[in-house]
Scaffold this motif. Sequence first.
Motif, PDB file in Angstrom:
ATOM      1  N   MET A   1      25.805  12.855  41.936  1.00 23.68           N
ATOM      2  CA  MET A   1      26.981  12.019  42.146  1.00 23.68           C
ATOM      3  C   MET A   1      28.192  12.704  41.551  1.00 23.68           C
ATOM      4  O   MET A   1      28.193  13.067  40.371  1.00 23.68           O
ATOM      5  CB  MET A   1      26.780  10.643  41.501  1.00 23.68           C
ATOM      6  N   GLU A   2      29.233  12.938  42.366  1.00 27.23           N
ATOM      7  CA  GLU A   2      30.440  13.597  41.899  1.00 27.23           C
ATOM      8  C   GLU A   2      31.673  12.704  41.993  1.00 27.23           C
ATOM      9  O   GLU A   2      32.749  13.094  41.560  1.00 27.23           O
ATOM     10  CB  GLU A   2      30.686  14.881  42.687  1.00 27.23           C
ATOM     11  N   LEU A   3      31.517  11.520  42.596  1.00 23.83           N
ATOM     12  CA  LEU A   3      32.619  10.586  42.738  1.00 23.83           C
ATOM     13  C   LEU A   3      32.231   9.237  42.134  1.00 23.83           C
ATOM     14  O   LEU A   3      31.135   8.732  42.409  1.00 23.83           O
ATOM     15  CB  LEU A   3      32.985  10.390  44.212  1.00 23.83           C
ATOM     16  N   VAL A   4      33.118   8.659  41.346  1.00 22.67           N
ATOM     17  CA  VAL A   4      32.844   7.334  40.789  1.00 22.67           C
ATOM     18  C   VAL A   4      32.672   6.323  41.912  1.00 22.67           C
ATOM     19  O   VAL A   4      31.843   5.406  41.830  1.00 22.67           O
ATOM     20  CB  VAL A   4      33.986   6.909  39.837  1.00 22.67           C
ATOM     21  N   GLY A   5      33.416   6.498  42.996  1.00 20.53           N
ATOM     22  CA  GLY A   5      33.315   5.586  44.120  1.00 20.53           C
ATOM     23  C   GLY A   5      31.955   5.571  44.791  1.00 20.53           C
ATOM     24  O   GLY A   5      31.643   4.632  45.538  1.00 20.53           O
ATOM     25  N   ASP A   6      31.131   6.602  44.521  1.00 21.00           N
ATOM     26  CA  ASP A   6      29.778   6.613  45.086  1.00 21.00           C
ATOM     27  C   ASP A   6      28.935   5.453  44.559  1.00 21.00           C
ATOM     28  O   ASP A   6      27.908   5.105  45.155  1.00 21.00           O
ATOM     29  CB  ASP A   6      29.068   7.933  44.763  1.00 21.00           C
ATOM     30  N   LEU A   7      29.353   4.865  43.452  1.00 21.89           N
ATOM     31  CA  LEU A   7      28.642   3.697  42.921  1.00 21.89           C
ATOM     32  C   LEU A   7      28.712   2.514  43.881  1.00 21.89           C
ATOM     33  O   LEU A   7      27.909   1.586  43.776  1.00 21.89           O
ATOM     34  CB  LEU A   7      29.233   3.276  41.571  1.00 21.89           C
ATOM     35  N   GLY A  70      37.364  -0.155  42.339  1.00 19.82           N
ATOM     36  CA  GLY A  70      38.162  -0.193  43.555  1.00 19.82           C
ATOM     37  C   GLY A  70      39.181   0.927  43.600  1.00 19.82           C
ATOM     38  O   GLY A  70      39.382   1.564  44.649  1.00 19.82           O
ATOM     39  N   ALA A  71      39.837   1.185  42.475  1.00 21.23           N
ATOM     40  CA  ALA A  71      40.809   2.278  42.420  1.00 21.23           C
ATOM     41  C   ALA A  71      40.123   3.625  42.634  1.00 21.23           C
ATOM     42  O   ALA A  71      40.637   4.491  43.360  1.00 21.23           O
ATOM     43  CB  ALA A  71      41.538   2.259  41.074  1.00 21.23           C
ATOM     44  N   ALA A  72      38.958   3.796  42.010  1.00 19.05           N
ATOM     45  CA  ALA A  72      38.221   5.050  42.184  1.00 19.05           C
ATOM     46  C   ALA A  72      37.855   5.269  43.646  1.00 19.05           C
ATOM     47  O   ALA A  72      37.897   6.396  44.156  1.00 19.05           O
ATOM     48  CB  ALA A  72      36.964   5.039  41.318  1.00 19.05           C
ATOM     49  N   ALA A  73      37.508   4.194  44.327  1.00 17.83           N
ATOM     50  CA  ALA A  73      37.088   4.303  45.720  1.00 17.83           C
ATOM     51  C   ALA A  73      38.214   4.769  46.635  1.00 17.83           C
ATOM     52  O   ALA A  73      37.966   5.437  47.649  1.00 17.83           O
ATOM     53  CB  ALA A  73      36.543   2.964  46.210  1.00 17.83           C
ATOM     54  N   VAL A 142      38.716  11.362  48.801  1.00 18.45           N
ATOM     55  CA  VAL A 142      38.756  11.629  47.369  1.00 18.45           C
ATOM     56  C   VAL A 142      38.014  12.919  47.082  1.00 18.45           C
ATOM     57  O   VAL A 142      36.918  13.151  47.602  1.00 18.45           O
ATOM     58  CB  VAL A 142      38.120  10.473  46.561  1.00 18.45           C
ATOM     59  N   ASP A 143      38.590  13.753  46.248  1.00 22.09           N
ATOM     60  CA  ASP A 143      37.972  15.012  45.847  1.00 22.09           C
ATOM     61  C   ASP A 143      37.397  14.861  44.436  1.00 22.09           C
ATOM     62  O   ASP A 143      37.996  14.186  43.592  1.00 22.09           O
ATOM     63  CB  ASP A 143      39.007  16.139  45.865  1.00 22.09           C
TER      64      ASP A 143
END
Length: 251
Positions: A1-7, A70-73, A142-143
């Motif tokens: 997992m490299e993105l918080v939004g992957d949660l 939500g912001a991370a996504a 998102v990167d």
Amino acid sequence: MELVGDLLARDRRTRDTALVTADGRERSHHDLITNGYKAANVLRYLGVRAGASVAVDPTPGFHTTLAFLGAAAVGAPVRFDPKAGIEAGDRVVLAPVAAAAEFDPAPGTNLAAFDGPPERPETTHWEQELWSENPGMPPSDVDPDDAAIVGPAREFSHRELCSLAAAAVETAEMDAETRVVLRRPFSDSPAVAAGLVAPLSVGGTAVLAAPTGDGEELDDEPRGDVAVALGDVKVPEPRRIDPASIASAAE
């Protein structure tokens, strides 16, 4: 997992408990993810796009967690300091209704309040917008190297937070049965990684307890829980993990 939004991936929605707030209320992974989508859509409605900062109250709670996810996504870095967000001209500032009443944002900053309806009509009632919002995930680009948290000293990228979380998972041997007790404010970025992102990433449970900063050992943790305090990840004795060691493991 490299993105918080992957949660917030749809295939992670289960009825297992994901979050326990300080008032004892439990939310499942399904509830947390669905409401995370809604939070992302509320933020987009308020003008948030990738790179636009969102300031959020640092007290661990249901709505502050949703705002962070939500912001991370949508690729918006979060600053866990509403007052600094007002001064910096962040796109959205989210605070408890009593605190929000004291803020006077400049044009271009949208103020949102939770824990009740705001008195000023120009302030967004967060809960009202959240419950009426579309529960579908908005598009985003998102990167992993994009900022996820903006702190007073440094930024933490999505990749860094996820690496810290992965190190905490490995060191504390977290799994779907693990409950992590977080007693630090969300302004402590390593604690957010270890106490929130880490357990959620493995389908476990984040328990948001009242923050403490006195450094004293806590003797009221449920047996078998992992506790996060003072930026450390504390696991049942005799093992103790220092955040510096987590950071080293993530580099």
